[in-house]
Structures are given as C-alpha cells and as structure tokens.
Design an enzyme around this catalytic site. Structure first.
Site, mmCIF file in Angstrom:
data_model
loop_
_atom_site.group_PDB
_atom_site.id
_atom_site.type_symbol
_atom_site.label_atom_id
_atom_site.label_comp_id
_atom_site.label_asym_id
_atom_site.label_seq_id
_atom_site.Cartn_x
_atom_site.Cartn_y
_atom_site.Cartn_z
ATOM 1 N N SER A 27 13.160 55.156 46.229
ATOM 2 C CA SER A 27 14.533 54.805 45.877
ATOM 3 C C SER A 27 14.774 54.835 44.368
ATOM 4 O O SER A 27 15.887 55.127 43.926
ATOM 5 C CB SER A 27 14.866 53.411 46.427
ATOM 6 O OG SER A 27 13.970 52.446 45.901
ATOM 7 N N ASP A 41 18.346 43.373 41.687
ATOM 8 C CA ASP A 41 17.393 42.974 42.730
ATOM 9 C C ASP A 41 15.953 42.892 42.227
ATOM 10 O O ASP A 41 15.040 42.653 42.996
ATOM 11 C CB ASP A 41 17.462 43.950 43.910
ATOM 12 C CG ASP A 41 17.198 45.388 43.488
ATOM 13 O OD1 ASP A 41 16.843 45.620 42.313
ATOM 14 O OD2 ASP A 41 17.351 46.290 44.337
ATOM 15 N N HIS A 81 15.342 47.816 41.125
ATOM 16 C CA HIS A 81 16.072 48.977 40.644
ATOM 17 C C HIS A 81 16.658 48.699 39.258
ATOM 18 O O HIS A 81 17.207 47.628 39.010
ATOM 19 C CB HIS A 81 17.178 49.353 41.632
ATOM 20 C CG HIS A 81 16.654 49.721 42.978
ATOM 21 N ND1 HIS A 81 16.621 48.820 44.024
ATOM 22 C CD2 HIS A 81 16.137 50.885 43.462
ATOM 23 C CE1 HIS A 81 16.099 49.409 45.096
ATOM 24 N NE2 HIS A 81 15.798 50.661 44.768
#
Length: 919
Positions: free
Chosen positions: A231, A392, A395
């Site tokens: 991600s 979070d 990221h």
C-alpha cells in the site's frame, strides 16, 4: 581651545577629523588633516573617475598602491556639473596606511602638550565639544587612527591573496572528497538530504528541479514504468502519476493492479500489487518490490524466508538493471503509537532488519563490480521527519509522498531534459568549440605573462647593487623600466583567465556543491539590518554638498546592490511585497543611467566616439567574456543589455541634429524648448514600442540583433524586461534637465548644512516626499497579483525614487555626509551584479553555491568574501584593459574597432556552427 593644525603627510586623508580643523591655517602641531583629492584628467574625459587611484600602473603591477574604482554611468555627468571627487582607498573604511607612524605622532604630541582647560563660564555643550582634554577629540583621533591601522595591515591586496588561498584549499578539499566519496550526484539524491523548513527537500550537494506537467510528459514519452509492492508503494505510484496528470483520482480496489496511460504523451505507468517477495514475484521477473511483515505476524522465520527470496531474485534484478533503471525502495519507518491493533507487530526494529537484509544481499549480488540495482533510501529519511503527521502511523502524509515522487522524476529526467536548477544526476556539460578556443587563449596569455615575468626578474637580478672596490660602498643601478602595454595586457588576461577558471569550476564543472533557495523572512530582513548598521557606522563628510553628488550616488548604488544580492540569495522573489520594492531598486539604477548620461552630454557636449566606446566597453566587457566561457546568451545577463540599449538611446537622442547642450542653451532659451521637444518625441517612441509588441519583436528579431536579444529562441523575455521599466530612464533624463536648469539659475541652496529650499518649501516637500514614499510602500505591500502590479510599476516607480532623492537631499546635513561602506560597494556594483550569477549563487542564479557544506552561515561568509574580492579585481582588470583597448587617438581607435568587429563576426560564425551541430 582648539589645537593649531599641522600639514598632513603626502597622500594622507582623515575622514573623521572635525571639519573646522581642516579650515584653519596650517601649523606644525596638528597631527592629521583631511585632504581634498582631485579627479584625474582621464576621469574628466571618459567619465571614469580615478581609474588608477593613488598609484600608477607600474606600482599596481608590482603590488604597490590601491586603485579606486570607476564611477558608473549614473554619476558621471554630475561629477562634471558639481566638481571633482576624491580617489578612494581600497577599503570600505577609507583612509591610508602608515598607522604605526600616526600613533607615534599622537603619543609625541600628547607628551609635548601642556594641560589646559576651557573657560568655566562656557556652556556645557561647548565645553564638552572644545575642551582639549575632553574625550570627544581624543575619541575621534583614536577612531580614525584605528581605521588607518586596520587598513595598513589589511588592504584589498591582502584580502585578494587570502581569497586566492581559500579558493585553492577549498578546490583541493572538494576534489579529494569527490574522489573518495564518488562523483555521482544521483547517489546523494537517492540516499541523503534534509528538509528546508517544513516541505522543501534539499538533497545533499545538488539541486532538485520541480517538474511541471509538460516537462514530465516530454521526459517520459514512450516509456513504461511499474511500481510493485504494497500500500505504501501504491501511495508513491499515485503521487508520481499526479505529476503527469494532477486530476488522476485514487480509485479502485486497493489490493489489485492499477493501470495509468496517457495516450497523447505515450506514457504508461502501472502499479502491481505484490506485498511480498515470493515465487509469484520471481515468476513475473519484477524488480521493484515490497513486502509485508503483517502477513507473517513479524516472525523470525519470515525474515529468513525473505532473505532467501531476495537472494533468488537478485540475479534477475541485476539482469534487468542492465537494460532498465531498477530502484529498490527501502521500507519507511512507522509511528508505532498510532498503529492499529492488527498492525502492532510492525515495528521499526523489524523494518530495519528487513532493510539491512535487502541492502546487504543486493549490494553483494555482483562480484568485483558495483550493483546496478539502486537503493532508494531517501524516502526513509523523509519518513523519519514526517511520519508523526501520519493518520494511521503507517502511511505517509501526502507532502512526503510528493517529495519522493519528485525525487524519482529528477533521477530519471534530469539527464534527459537537463534543467538548469536540477543539478542532481546531470553530467558536466561538454565543452563547446568557443569554450575550447577561449581556454587556449587564456592558456597562451598565462604562458606569455609568465615569460615576461621571468625576463623581468632576470633583469632585476642583473641590476642588483654592486660594491665599489675603491670606496667599499654599494652603488645601485637605478633603471626605471617602463611597463609596456603588452605586459599589462598579458597580466590582465592572465588574471582574468584564472578568475574565469573559478567561474567555470563553480557553475559548470560540478566541483563545488549547490543547493536550492529557501525563503524565510529572517533570512532576508536580518542581513538587511546588519548591513544597515555597518553602513551607518562607516560615515564620512562629502567633498561637495550638491544634489546627487558622486559620493551620494556611489552610496545609493552600493546599498541598493547589497539589498538586491540579499534578495537573490534568500529567494525573496516568492514574497510579493519584497519583489515590488526590489523592482523599484532596479528602476532606480536605470534612473541613474538616464540622469548621469544626460548630465554628461548636456554639460560636456562630448559626443565623440571615444566616449561611447569607453562606456560600452565598461558595461559589456565582463558579460561578453562570460557569454563565451559559461556558454550563455547575451540576453541572459539582462541588466547589461538593458543599460547598454538605454545608453545608446540617450546618446542618439542628444547627438542627433540639432545637438543641444547647456552652453548653447544658455545663450538662447529657445534651445530649452528644442530639447524638451526631443524628449517628447522620445517619450512617444517609448510608448509606441511598449504597446506594439509585434513591432518591438520584429526589430529585435532581425539578424544580428537576434543573436544578442533572443533567449530560448524568442525575444519575449527581452520585451518583458524592457517594458517593465520603460519610462524610468526618461524620468531620469527629465529630472537631470530640470535640476541643472534650477542649479544654473541659482534657485537651489546647495551650501554646506543649508536646506535645498527655503524652510517652508523644504518642510512641505519633505512632508510630501515621506507621505509618497510610505504610500507606495503600502500599495506594494498590499499587492496580490504580480502581473497586475507589474503593469502599474512603470508608471508609479518614479514616485518612490523622487521621494527618496528629496528626502536624501533637501536637509543640508543629509547632503553633507555619506556612507563610505556603501559607496565602496557602489563603485563595483556592476561587477557584483554580474558575478553573482555564477560564483555566489549557483545554477545561473537558481540556487546557492556551497563551498563549505554543513555550515550555512560559514559558507555564506566565505563565499561572499571570495565573491567580493573577485568582483573588485575584475573591475580593476576592466579599467586596465579599457586604457589599452580604447585609446584616445581616433586613428588608433578606429583600427581597434575594426579588430573588435572582426572578432564579433568570427564569434557569430562559430556560434552558428555550434547551433547547427547541436540540432
């Protein structure tokens, strides 16, 4: 009770001795006397004041004496209208050497002096000012002698020697560092750097270009780029794509492949979802990869498996890297406090272990050679500074992703597009044919001067004192060997060649480091306050008290130039209020151009070719040399073409029939109207060109003018620069006409300490000037749109210029003093403005030259010191060459002009050949 004055030693001058001392009759008791120096005959004829200072060319060649700097165009005419000015020493403080003798004279005088007191009945201020044993005069003498002592031991000559030693040491250190650490700036871009402020990333030793959409598409045409990983690599993919297409949205399934294609630009960028290094990735032979600690719950077995997978895929990566650019992105750190429960197993300690394993295995995958797979470790440094802003804990914030994507764009595109402000990953540009010929010329000049020097030393040895056998005394063979023009010429080109080598090393050879600019209010205003304090500290009495006298115009140019230098190095152009005020300073330079040249032609009536050639040579010599050595077009140094064209406009306007000068106009007032009519036609011509862009571009697009005024293939930049200050030279000419007319009719009171007008008129004009000055500043500070403010600037900039002139000249005490610190810099303002492009700033003014990395303050001090010394030396070289290349004899001058014309014809032919070879 005042002391009787004593005649000073030859050449001495005392800038701080009270004025009433200098006016008393001479007497053997006064230790110092302020001496008025006279302008040399050469300065009277050419407008170059005191070109040789207090020394002869012979003395300067052998290292004796200091040379004063030539006056720029703004005050040339005024010098002829208002009297002569003194040649200055080569130090900002002023004064002469011999400080030790001065202290001895002071001590001897103190011992001879009988203690006396002032009358007790005298008022306290008078007693304090004139009491012989009071501290006022002693402090003034000590202050002056202290400055003389400093100037005696630290002259401009010794400063230049120190600058030369510093350059040699710094060049040796940087050369050794390059050999030890490598000369690949791409490695620095990928692995090291720091933040300037909050969002500006500065790579180590090089500059990073911010790519626009069109540039990115042009670089990546017909390219296929793949981002492979988890991600966080997906985030990097989105940021990279948004450089090409800012409207691209982050949509789709997060755990699947995401394609992007721009069919018009033929650019294809894909994201491939592969969170692990495993067999699937090996099957696809993909080289950009990511992994996931979360899938295996952070177990040690997963790390061992990861090492095995990296080892098996490393040969495939190396094979692919031979035909493609392969970057391995190291994992960024996390902010553990913000991680959710299902991500708690991801720790920075385990991330470091995985990164170390990847680096170790990939770097050792090839034997006896460097790995072709490049480590993209800079994202880790960026994340360490910004991860706390994460939502979070895993990221990165968007600004950090954009920085990493821009680094990738610089790594790939800099070597293709070669942006000026993107020095990272750019090889040294190859030498052009003209640069090679220039190098040969300077090499021959250095060799020729060395031969002359050796011959001269041998002649000196033969003329050593010999002993008379009969008397036993030494007899000296005194032979005054005249300095030939050829020797001065070779010496000047020898020094110029060494200086140009330094220019090339700073801004072309990639020897020294470069950094991007970053503006903060403190980086601009604190240096401004500092130089203001220095300027106020070094103040002296003027030789004359006329409006815009020579010392005052030198001071004006000096402080404006220092402010402009600080503006450039601090990157203050991004702050609109500062930008608008700097535009006024540039306009003020052009105002002085109109004022000075008009005054000279109006008073002297000298329209001869010698005068024109002297001015053109003075303005353009350095720029022509830099165009050759640095491979830049003439228009790149925009200010010099600007003042050159305006000088020719002034000359043609006044030289055309009928030639109207002050001597002719004094006999008949009709000629004044004739001159005003000429100025009116000039204004109409300016307005026509300003609002007829097509006509302007057609004129300056004609060959050979196009070779001088084109930049990036068109003359738009030249039109923009000319139009931005199109009226201010006319305003300067008109102001000079009105001022000289009032002066001729004795309307102005220009005596020492007298206000310029009557008290009522002076106070009224001062009030209007202050209000106008502040009104303009308020308007400039409230500007919101640069284009709109630039449109109004040509019409309103003269308001602040005239307000400043009136504030500076209406009070008599203000006209009677000037800052010698600012005036010293004003004498070399042209050289400072031009030299800053390459040896103080970097990448053609886009960045900052870094001589001493890791210490910005020390780097600025050292680079500034060298920069000022170089500018001062170039000014002296220009003056030396002007005396030789531009002779007074018309027949010799015409022959030189023919040679110069042949030189430029050859330069145009070589330039055309170069352009064709590049195409």
């Amino acid at each position: 009770m005042a002391l009787p004055p004593q005649p000073p030693p030859a050449g001495a001058r005392d800038p701080v001795t009270p004025e009433h001392w200098a006016s008393r009759p001479p007497s053997p008791a006064q230790p110092l006397l302020k001496q008025e120096a006279k302008e040399e005959e050469e300065g009277e004829e050419t407008g170059i004041q005191g070109a040789w200072g207090t020394s002869t060319p012979e003395q300067r060649r052998r290292g004796f004496g200091e040379a004063a700097q030539p006056a720029d165009s703004a005050e040339e005419g005024q010098a002829k209208a208002g009297g002569a000015a003194a040649a200055r020493s080569g130090s900002p403080a002023g004064g002469a050497g011999g400080g030790g003798e001065g202290w001895q004279r002071l001590l001897a005088w103190l011992q001879r002096r009988q203690p006396q007191c002032c009358p007790c009945a005298a008022p306290l201020p008078r007693s304090a000012a004139h009491c012989c044993h009071g501290g006022t005069k002693m402090a003034a003498l000590a202050y002056n002698l202290g400055k003389r002592e400093i100037n005696h031991y630290f002259s401009v000559r010794s400063a230049k020697v120190l600058a030369l030693v510093a350059v040699l040491l710094l060049a040796a250190c940087h050369l050794a560092s390059r050999r030890y650490r490598g000369n690949d700036s791409c490695e620095y871009l990928l692995s090291s750097g720091r933040f300037l402020g909050e969002k500006v990333w500065q790579p180590h030793s090089c500059m990073m270009h911010k790519y626009k959409i069109s540039e990115a598409k042009n670089c990546l045409v017909d390219k296929h780029i793949a981002f492979i990983g988890d991600s966080r690599i997906r985030q990097l993919f989105y940021s990279f794509v948004k450089i090409i297409n800012p409207q691209f949205k982050e949509e789709g399934n997060k755990h699947e492949n995401i394609p992007f294609e721009d069919k018009i630009a033929s650019v294809k960028v894909d994201f491939l979802w592969h969170p692990e290094v495993n067999g699937s990735m090996k099957q696809c032979i993909k080289v950009w990869t990511e992994w996931s600690i979360k899938i295996h719950n952070g177990s040690s077995e997963a790390l061992s498996q990861y090492k095995m997978n990296i080892t098996s895929i490393a040969p495939l990566l190396e094979k692919l890297a031979k035909t493609s650019d392969v970057y391995w992105v190291l994992q960024d750190p996390v902010y553990e406090d913000l991680l959710s429960e299902n991500r708690k197993m991801i720790t920075n300690e385990k991330i470091d272990a995985y990164n170390e394993a990847a680096v170790s295995i990939l770097n050792s995958s090839t034997r006896n050679s460097k790995s072709n797979v490049k480590m993209f470790s800079v994202s880790k440094l960026i994340a360490q500074e910004t991860i706390m802003e994460s939502l979070d804990g895993l990221h990165l914030p968007e600004s950090s992703r954009e920085t990493s994507a821009m680094i990738l764009m610089n790594v790939y595109c800099n070597k293709i597009l070669k942006p000026v402000d993107g020095s990272c990953c750019q090889p040294r540009p190859p030498l052009t044919l003209i640069q090679k010929l220039a190098a040969c010329f300077f090499t021959l000049s250095i060799t020729g001067y060395l031969i002359f020097y050796i011959i001269h030393r041998n002649a000196q040895r033969k003329n050593k004192p010999c002993t008379d056998l009969e008397s036993g005394e030494e007899k000296k063979n005194i032979i005054n060997t005249p300095v030939s023009s050829l020797e001065i010429l070779l010496q000047s080109f020898c020094k110029l060649g060494l200086i140009m080598a330094y220019f090339y090393m700073c801004d072309r050879a990639n020897l020294f480091m470069k950094e991007n600019k970053f503006y903060t209010h403190s980086s601009f205003f604190i240096p401004i306050i500092y130089i203001l304090v220095l300027g106020v500290f070094y103040n002296e009495n003027t030789k004359e008290t006329k409006v815009l006298n020579r010392e005052q115009t030198d001071e004006w140019k000096g402080w404006m130039q220092l402010v402009i230098l600080i503006y450039h190095i601090s990157g203050a152009s991004t702050f609109l209020p500062v930008y608008m005020h700097i535009r006024v300073l540039v306009a003020a330079y052009l105002f002085q151009t109109g004022y000075g040249h008009f005054s000279y032609f109006w008073i002297k009536g000298d329209f001869g070719i010698h005068r024109v050639c002297q001015v053109l040579f003075r303005l353009n010599f350095l720029v022509v040399v830099l165009c050759i050595v640095m491979d830049r077009p003439y228009q790149f140094y925009y200010f010099v073409p600007l003042v050159t064209v305006w000088f020719m406009v002034i000359y043609i306007t006044l030289a055309l029939w009928p030639q109207i000068i002050q001597k002719k106009a004094n006999g008949n007032c009709f000629w004044h109207f004739g001159l005003l009519l000429k100025l009116g036609f000039l204004l109409l011509f300016i307005c026509f060109l300003a609002y007829s862009q097509g006509a302007f571009e057609k004129i300056f697009s004609l060959w050979p003018l196009s070779k001088c005024f084109e930049l990036k293939g068109n003359v738009y930049e030249w039109w923009f620069r000319w139009r931005l200050d199109r009226y201010v030279v006319f305003h300067g000419m008109l102001f000079a006409f009105i001022y000289l007319a009032l002066q001729k009719r004795q309307v102005l009171s220009e005596g020492k300490g007298e206000p310029l007008f009557s008290n009522k008129i002076s106070n009224f004009l001062l009030f209007i000037s202050v209000v106008s000055f502040l009104t303009y500043s308020i308007w400039a500070s409230s500007c919101k749109n640069k284009a709109e403010c630039n449109e109004l600037h040509p019409s309103v900039s003269v308001v602040q210029i005239l307000a400043f002139i009136l504030i500076r000249n209406i009070p008599g005490y203000a006209r009677s003093v000037y800052s010698s610190f600012f005036a010293w810099f004003g004498k070399i303002s042209l050289e400072l403005f031009i030299c800053q492009y390459h040896i103080w700033l970097a990448a053609d003014t886009r960045g900052i030259l870094v001589l001493i990395p890791g210490n910005p303050m020390l780097n600025i001090i050292v680079s500034t010191f060298i920069f000022v010394c170089v500018a001062h030396e170039i000014s002296q070289i220009t003056n030396d060459l002007a005396q030789i290349i531009i002779p007074k004899d018309n027949s010799s001058l015409l022959k030189r002009l023919a040679c110069i014309a042949a030189f430029f014809c050859g330069l145009l032919i070589l330039s055309s050949i170069q352009d064709k070879s590049k195409q």
